[in-house]
Write a protein that holds these residues in place. Structure first.
Motif, PDB file in Angstrom:
ATOM      1  N   GLU A 140      14.719 -26.357 -23.329  1.00  0.00           N
ATOM      2  CA  GLU A 140      13.323 -26.291 -23.764  1.00  0.00           C
ATOM      3  C   GLU A 140      13.132 -26.997 -25.092  1.00  0.00           C
ATOM      4  N   TYR A 141      11.946 -27.544 -25.267  1.00  0.00           N
ATOM      5  CA  TYR A 141      11.589 -28.164 -26.542  1.00  0.00           C
ATOM      6  C   TYR A 141      10.278 -27.549 -27.007  1.00  0.00           C
ATOM      7  N   HIS A 142      10.210 -27.195 -28.286  1.00  0.00           N
ATOM      8  CA  HIS A 142       9.018 -26.549 -28.847  1.00  0.00           C
ATOM      9  C   HIS A 142       8.471 -27.374 -29.997  1.00  0.00           C
ATOM     10  N   PHE A 143       7.174 -27.489 -30.070  1.00  0.00           N
ATOM     11  CA  PHE A 143       6.503 -28.054 -31.245  1.00  0.00           C
ATOM     12  C   PHE A 143       5.131 -27.391 -31.356  1.00  0.00           C
ATOM     13  N   GLU A 144       4.800 -27.014 -32.614  1.00  0.00           N
ATOM     14  CA  GLU A 144       3.622 -26.179 -32.873  1.00  0.00           C
ATOM     15  C   GLU A 144       3.690 -24.973 -31.923  1.00  0.00           C
ATOM     16  N   ASN A 145       2.601 -24.699 -31.175  1.00  0.00           N
ATOM     17  CA  ASN A 145       2.660 -23.568 -30.236  1.00  0.00           C
ATOM     18  C   ASN A 145       2.840 -24.046 -28.796  1.00  0.00           C
ATOM     19  N   CYS A 146       3.305 -25.290 -28.648  1.00  0.00           N
ATOM     20  CA  CYS A 146       3.518 -25.868 -27.319  1.00  0.00           C
ATOM     21  C   CYS A 146       5.001 -25.816 -26.945  1.00  0.00           C
ATOM     22  N   THR A 157       0.602 -25.351 -22.942  1.00  0.00           N
ATOM     23  CA  THR A 157      -0.303 -26.266 -23.620  1.00  0.00           C
ATOM     24  C   THR A 157      -0.771 -25.716 -24.966  1.00  0.00           C
ATOM     25  N   LYS A 158      -1.523 -26.541 -25.668  1.00  0.00           N
ATOM     26  CA  LYS A 158      -2.086 -26.138 -26.961  1.00  0.00           C
ATOM     27  C   LYS A 158      -2.991 -24.916 -26.800  1.00  0.00           C
ATOM     28  N   ALA A 159      -3.637 -24.815 -25.646  1.00  0.00           N
ATOM     29  CA  ALA A 159      -4.546 -23.694 -25.376  1.00  0.00           C
ATOM     30  C   ALA A 159      -3.815 -22.464 -24.869  1.00  0.00           C
ATOM     31  N   GLY A 160      -2.475 -22.555 -24.757  1.00  0.00           N
ATOM     32  CA  GLY A 160      -1.692 -21.413 -24.299  1.00  0.00           C
ATOM     33  C   GLY A 160      -1.587 -21.307 -22.792  1.00  0.00           C
ATOM     34  N   GLU A 161      -2.043 -22.340 -22.061  1.00  0.00           N
ATOM     35  CA  GLU A 161      -1.975 -22.323 -20.606  1.00  0.00           C
ATOM     36  C   GLU A 161      -0.624 -22.838 -20.118  1.00  0.00           C
ATOM     37  N   LYS A 162      -0.187 -22.352 -18.974  1.00  0.00           N
ATOM     38  CA  LYS A 162       1.026 -22.862 -18.344  1.00  0.00           C
ATOM     39  C   LYS A 162       0.646 -23.895 -17.308  1.00  0.00           C
ATOM     40  N   LYS A 163       1.334 -25.029 -17.332  1.00  0.00           N
ATOM     41  CA  LYS A 163       1.081 -26.100 -16.380  1.00  0.00           C
ATOM     42  C   LYS A 163       2.405 -26.544 -15.758  1.00  0.00           C
ATOM     43  N   SER A 164       2.363 -26.916 -14.495  1.00  0.00           N
ATOM     44  CA  SER A 164       3.536 -27.480 -13.831  1.00  0.00           C
ATOM     45  C   SER A 164       3.360 -28.991 -13.740  1.00  0.00           C
ATOM     46  N   LEU A 165       4.355 -29.730 -14.203  1.00  0.00           N
ATOM     47  CA  LEU A 165       4.277 -31.184 -14.215  1.00  0.00           C
ATOM     48  C   LEU A 165       5.203 -31.783 -13.156  1.00  0.00           C
ATOM     49  N   SER A 166       4.984 -33.038 -12.860  1.00  0.00           N
ATOM     50  CA  SER A 166       5.851 -33.750 -11.923  1.00  0.00           C
ATOM     51  C   SER A 166       7.147 -34.147 -12.638  1.00  0.00           C
ATOM     52  N   LYS A 167       8.162 -34.490 -11.878  1.00  0.00           N
ATOM     53  CA  LYS A 167       9.427 -34.928 -12.466  1.00  0.00           C
ATOM     54  C   LYS A 167       9.213 -36.162 -13.336  1.00  0.00           C
ATOM     55  N   ARG A 168       8.374 -37.076 -12.893  1.00  0.00           N
ATOM     56  CA  ARG A 168       8.130 -38.304 -13.653  1.00  0.00           C
ATOM     57  C   ARG A 168       7.465 -37.990 -14.993  1.00  0.00           C
ATOM     58  N   GLU A 169       6.534 -37.045 -14.997  1.00  0.00           N
ATOM     59  CA  GLU A 169       5.892 -36.652 -16.256  1.00  0.00           C
ATOM     60  C   GLU A 169       6.906 -36.028 -17.209  1.00  0.00           C
ATOM     61  N   ILE A 170       7.775 -35.178 -16.668  1.00  0.00           N
ATOM     62  CA  ILE A 170       8.812 -34.554 -17.497  1.00  0.00           C
ATOM     63  C   ILE A 170       9.787 -35.605 -18.015  1.00  0.00           C
ATOM     64  N   PHE A 212      -1.129 -36.008 -21.532  1.00  0.00           N
ATOM     65  CA  PHE A 212      -0.364 -35.279 -22.549  1.00  0.00           C
ATOM     66  C   PHE A 212      -1.247 -34.906 -23.743  1.00  0.00           C
ATOM     67  N   ARG A 213      -2.138 -35.792 -24.107  1.00  0.00           N
ATOM     68  CA  ARG A 213      -3.044 -35.495 -25.228  1.00  0.00           C
ATOM     69  C   ARG A 213      -3.963 -34.325 -24.887  1.00  0.00           C
ATOM     70  N   LYS A 214      -4.434 -34.278 -23.655  1.00  0.00           N
ATOM     71  CA  LYS A 214      -5.296 -33.167 -23.240  1.00  0.00           C
ATOM     72  C   LYS A 214      -4.543 -31.838 -23.307  1.00  0.00           C
ATOM     73  N   TYR A 215      -3.256 -31.867 -22.949  1.00  0.00           N
ATOM     74  CA  TYR A 215      -2.461 -30.649 -22.928  1.00  0.00           C
ATOM     75  C   TYR A 215      -2.001 -30.208 -24.325  1.00  0.00           C
ATOM     76  N   PHE A 216      -1.596 -31.188 -25.154  1.00  0.00           N
ATOM     77  CA  PHE A 216      -0.868 -30.835 -26.371  1.00  0.00           C
ATOM     78  C   PHE A 216      -1.576 -31.142 -27.696  1.00  0.00           C
ATOM     79  N   GLU A 217      -2.659 -31.875 -27.667  1.00  0.00           N
ATOM     80  CA  GLU A 217      -3.325 -32.250 -28.911  1.00  0.00           C
ATOM     81  C   GLU A 217      -4.524 -31.344 -29.201  1.00  0.00           C
TER      82      GLU A 217
END
Length: 238
Positions: A140-146, A157-170, A212-217
Protein backbone atom coordinates in the motif's frame (compact mmCIF):
# COMPACT_ATOMS: atom_id res chain seq x y z
CA UNK A 1 33.42 -6.30 24.36
CA UNK A 2 32.57 -6.97 20.74
CA UNK A 3 32.82 -4.27 18.10
CA UNK A 4 30.69 -4.37 15.00
CA UNK A 5 31.69 -2.71 11.77
CA UNK A 6 29.02 -1.63 9.30
CA UNK A 7 30.22 -2.27 5.77
CA UNK A 8 28.57 -0.22 2.99
CA UNK A 9 28.92 -1.95 -0.35
CA UNK A 10 29.85 0.32 -3.24
CA UNK A 11 27.58 0.37 -6.27
CA UNK A 12 29.08 -1.57 -9.17
CA UNK A 13 28.77 0.00 -12.62
CA UNK A 14 29.24 -1.74 -15.96
CA UNK A 15 30.72 0.76 -18.43
CA UNK A 16 30.92 0.06 -22.17
CA UNK A 17 32.63 2.71 -24.31
CA UNK A 18 34.90 2.22 -27.34
CA UNK A 19 36.70 5.57 -27.12
CA UNK A 20 39.71 4.69 -24.98
CA UNK A 21 40.40 8.16 -23.57
CA UNK A 22 36.73 8.81 -22.79
CA UNK A 23 36.38 5.40 -21.16
CA UNK A 24 39.40 6.10 -18.93
CA UNK A 25 38.08 9.56 -17.98
CA UNK A 26 34.59 8.32 -17.11
CA UNK A 27 35.94 5.34 -15.18
CA UNK A 28 38.31 7.50 -13.14
CA UNK A 29 35.64 10.06 -12.24
CA UNK A 30 33.14 7.39 -11.25
CA UNK A 31 35.75 5.70 -9.06
CA UNK A 32 36.55 9.04 -7.43
CA UNK A 33 32.85 9.18 -6.48
CA UNK A 34 33.24 5.83 -4.71
CA UNK A 35 31.75 3.53 -7.36
CA UNK A 36 33.30 0.26 -8.48
CA UNK A 37 33.59 0.31 -12.28
CA UNK A 38 34.08 -2.63 -14.63
CA UNK A 39 34.82 -1.30 -18.11
CA UNK A 40 34.90 -2.79 -21.60
CA UNK A 41 35.48 -1.40 -25.08
CA UNK A 42 33.14 -3.83 -26.85
CA UNK A 43 29.68 -5.24 -26.20
CA UNK A 44 30.62 -8.92 -26.54
CA UNK A 45 32.99 -8.86 -23.56
CA UNK A 46 30.54 -6.75 -21.56
CA UNK A 47 27.71 -9.21 -22.32
CA UNK A 48 29.85 -12.15 -21.18
CA UNK A 49 30.67 -10.37 -17.92
CA UNK A 50 27.05 -9.29 -17.37
CA UNK A 51 25.87 -12.90 -17.44
CA UNK A 52 28.20 -13.84 -14.57
CA UNK A 53 27.95 -10.75 -12.35
CA UNK A 54 25.50 -8.33 -10.75
CA UNK A 55 25.54 -4.58 -11.45
CA UNK A 56 23.83 -1.56 -9.93
CA UNK A 57 23.92 0.46 -13.18
CA UNK A 58 24.91 -0.05 -16.81
CA UNK A 59 26.34 2.75 -18.98
CA UNK A 60 26.40 2.00 -22.71
CA UNK A 61 27.74 3.73 -25.77
CA UNK A 62 25.49 3.09 -28.79
CA UNK A 63 28.11 2.93 -31.56
CA UNK A 64 30.31 -0.02 -30.68
CA UNK A 65 32.34 -2.46 -32.81
CA UNK A 66 30.45 -5.66 -33.50
CA UNK A 67 27.32 -5.79 -31.36
CA UNK A 68 26.08 -2.21 -30.83
CA UNK A 69 24.70 -0.69 -27.66
CA UNK A 70 21.07 -1.08 -28.70
CA UNK A 71 21.59 -4.81 -29.29
CA UNK A 72 23.35 -5.22 -25.96
CA UNK A 73 20.56 -3.35 -24.17
CA UNK A 74 17.98 -5.59 -25.84
CA UNK A 75 19.87 -8.72 -24.75
CA UNK A 76 20.16 -7.46 -21.18
CA UNK A 77 16.45 -6.65 -20.96
CA UNK A 78 15.52 -10.21 -21.96
CA UNK A 79 16.76 -11.41 -18.57
CA UNK A 80 17.01 -8.24 -16.46
CA UNK A 81 14.16 -5.73 -16.42
CA UNK A 82 15.30 -3.67 -13.43
CA UNK A 83 18.98 -2.70 -13.56
CA UNK A 84 19.03 0.93 -14.84
CA UNK A 85 20.66 1.54 -18.21
CA UNK A 86 22.08 4.89 -19.33
CA UNK A 87 23.03 5.47 -22.96
CA UNK A 88 25.98 7.73 -23.76
CA UNK A 89 26.09 8.61 -27.45
CA UNK A 90 26.44 11.27 -30.11
CA UNK A 91 23.21 9.88 -31.61
CA UNK A 92 20.90 12.01 -29.50
CA UNK A 93 18.01 12.85 -31.84
CA UNK A 94 14.43 12.38 -30.65
CA UNK A 95 14.16 9.23 -32.79
CA UNK A 96 17.31 7.79 -31.21
CA UNK A 97 16.04 8.56 -27.71
CA UNK A 98 12.71 6.87 -28.44
CA UNK A 99 14.52 3.83 -29.87
CA UNK A 100 16.60 3.55 -26.71
CA UNK A 101 13.57 3.90 -24.43
CA UNK A 102 11.65 1.27 -26.39
CA UNK A 103 14.52 -1.16 -25.84
CA UNK A 104 14.42 -0.57 -22.10
CA UNK A 105 16.92 2.24 -21.42
CA UNK A 106 16.22 4.51 -18.45
CA UNK A 107 18.13 7.60 -19.55
CA UNK A 108 19.98 9.05 -22.53
CA UNK A 109 22.89 11.52 -22.41
CA UNK A 110 24.18 12.96 -25.67
CA UNK A 111 27.85 13.60 -26.44
CA UNK A 112 29.59 15.86 -25.77
CA UNK A 113 28.49 16.14 -22.14
CA UNK A 114 29.72 17.64 -18.88
CA UNK A 115 31.11 15.09 -16.43
CA UNK A 116 29.16 16.77 -13.63
CA UNK A 117 25.90 16.12 -15.47
CA UNK A 118 26.87 12.48 -16.01
CA UNK A 119 27.67 12.04 -12.31
CA UNK A 120 24.35 13.63 -11.32
CA UNK A 121 22.44 11.33 -13.66
CA UNK A 122 24.29 8.30 -12.33
CA UNK A 123 23.43 9.31 -8.77
CA UNK A 124 19.78 9.85 -9.71
CA UNK A 125 19.46 6.47 -11.46
CA UNK A 126 21.05 4.61 -8.55
CA UNK A 127 18.79 6.41 -6.06
CA UNK A 128 15.75 5.63 -8.19
CA UNK A 129 16.76 1.98 -8.39
CA UNK A 130 16.81 1.70 -4.58
CA UNK A 131 13.48 3.52 -4.36
CA UNK A 132 11.93 1.19 -6.96
CA UNK A 133 13.01 -1.93 -5.08
CA UNK A 134 11.48 -0.55 -1.89
CA UNK A 135 8.18 0.27 -3.62
CA UNK A 136 8.09 -3.10 -5.42
CA UNK A 137 7.68 -4.82 -2.07
CA UNK A 138 5.14 -2.31 -0.82
CA UNK A 139 1.52 -3.41 -0.78
CA UNK A 140 0.00 0.00 0.00
CA UNK A 141 1.00 3.59 -0.59
CA UNK A 142 -0.43 6.50 1.41
CA UNK A 143 -0.37 10.24 0.80
CA UNK A 144 -2.49 12.80 2.64
CA UNK A 145 -5.72 10.89 3.42
CA UNK A 146 -5.54 8.84 0.21
CA UNK A 147 -4.32 5.28 -0.22
CA UNK A 148 -3.52 2.92 -3.08
CA UNK A 149 -3.43 -0.86 -2.66
CA UNK A 150 -1.27 -2.42 -5.37
CA UNK A 151 -2.46 -5.95 -4.54
CA UNK A 152 -6.24 -5.49 -4.43
CA UNK A 153 -6.39 -2.64 -7.00
CA UNK A 154 -8.44 -0.59 -4.54
CA UNK A 155 -7.93 3.06 -3.67
CA UNK A 156 -9.30 5.44 -1.09
CA UNK A 157 -10.05 8.82 -2.64
CA UNK A 158 -9.70 12.33 -1.26
CA UNK A 159 -13.42 12.19 -0.41
CA UNK A 160 -12.91 8.97 1.57
CA UNK A 161 -14.59 6.76 -1.04
CA UNK A 162 -13.31 3.32 -2.02
CA UNK A 163 -12.82 2.72 -5.73
CA UNK A 164 -11.70 -0.35 -7.67
CA UNK A 165 -9.29 0.38 -10.51
CA UNK A 166 -8.16 -1.63 -13.51
CA UNK A 167 -4.73 -3.28 -13.58
CA UNK A 168 -3.55 -0.73 -16.14
CA UNK A 169 -4.60 2.17 -13.89
CA UNK A 170 -2.78 0.60 -10.95
CA UNK A 171 0.32 -0.02 -13.09
CA UNK A 172 0.32 3.64 -14.15
CA UNK A 173 -0.05 4.82 -10.54
CA UNK A 174 2.73 2.49 -9.48
CA UNK A 175 5.11 3.84 -12.14
CA UNK A 176 4.32 7.46 -11.22
CA UNK A 177 4.84 6.76 -7.51
CA UNK A 178 8.04 4.75 -7.99
CA UNK A 179 9.50 7.73 -9.84
CA UNK A 180 7.85 10.43 -7.79
CA UNK A 181 9.17 13.96 -8.19
CA UNK A 182 10.61 13.05 -11.61
CA UNK A 183 9.16 13.85 -15.02
CA UNK A 184 8.44 10.56 -16.83
CA UNK A 185 8.44 10.80 -20.65
CA UNK A 186 5.26 9.78 -22.46
CA UNK A 187 7.19 7.20 -24.49
CA UNK A 188 8.48 5.50 -21.35
CA UNK A 189 4.98 5.34 -19.82
CA UNK A 190 3.56 3.80 -22.99
CA UNK A 191 6.36 1.23 -23.04
CA UNK A 192 6.20 0.33 -19.33
CA UNK A 193 2.41 0.34 -18.84
CA UNK A 194 1.01 -0.52 -22.27
CA UNK A 195 4.03 -2.21 -23.81
CA UNK A 196 2.95 -0.78 -27.17
CA UNK A 197 0.61 -3.77 -27.42
CA UNK A 198 -2.37 -1.75 -28.63
CA UNK A 199 -0.56 1.36 -29.90
CA UNK A 200 -2.57 3.67 -27.61
CA UNK A 201 -2.59 7.41 -28.23
CA UNK A 202 -0.99 9.67 -25.66
CA UNK A 203 -4.52 11.00 -25.10
CA UNK A 204 -5.15 7.73 -23.26
CA UNK A 205 -2.62 8.73 -20.60
CA UNK A 206 -4.23 12.17 -20.33
CA UNK A 207 -7.60 10.55 -19.63
CA UNK A 208 -6.12 8.46 -16.80
CA UNK A 209 -4.44 11.52 -15.29
CA UNK A 210 -7.78 13.37 -15.36
CA UNK A 211 -9.37 10.44 -13.49
CA UNK A 212 -6.58 10.39 -10.88
CA UNK A 213 -7.07 14.11 -10.28
CA UNK A 214 -10.78 13.57 -9.68
CA UNK A 215 -10.00 10.85 -7.14
CA UNK A 216 -6.99 12.31 -5.33
CA UNK A 217 -6.85 16.08 -5.79
CA UNK A 218 -8.63 18.63 -3.61
CA UNK A 219 -8.98 20.85 -6.68
CA UNK A 220 -8.58 18.82 -9.91
CA UNK A 221 -8.13 22.05 -11.91
CA UNK A 222 -5.14 23.06 -9.74
CA UNK A 223 -3.44 19.70 -9.07
CA UNK A 224 -0.85 19.32 -6.33
CA UNK A 225 0.10 15.71 -7.07
CA UNK A 226 -0.58 14.70 -10.68
CA UNK A 227 1.14 17.02 -13.13
CA UNK A 228 1.21 17.12 -16.93
CA UNK A 229 4.40 18.59 -18.39
CA UNK A 230 3.42 19.84 -21.83
CA UNK A 231 5.24 18.10 -24.66
CA UNK A 232 7.29 15.93 -22.29
CA UNK A 233 5.38 13.70 -19.89
CA UNK A 234 3.95 13.46 -16.40
CA UNK A 235 5.03 13.75 -12.78
CA UNK A 236 3.67 12.72 -9.39
CA UNK A 237 4.62 14.72 -6.28
CA UNK A 238 3.59 14.08 -2.69
Amino acid sequence: MFHYQIIVMASTILLVEDEKNLLSTIKLNLELEGYEVIAFMNAEDAWSKFRSATFSLIILDVTLPGMNGYELCENIRKTDKKTPILFLTSRSSTEDRISGLKLGADDYLGKPFHLEELLLRVKSLLKRSVSDSETNGQEEYHFENCSINFKTYEVRTKAGEKKSLSKREIDLLKLLIERRNEVIPRELILKEVWGYETSPSTRTIDNHIVTFRKYFEKDPKSPLHFHSIRGVGYKFTE
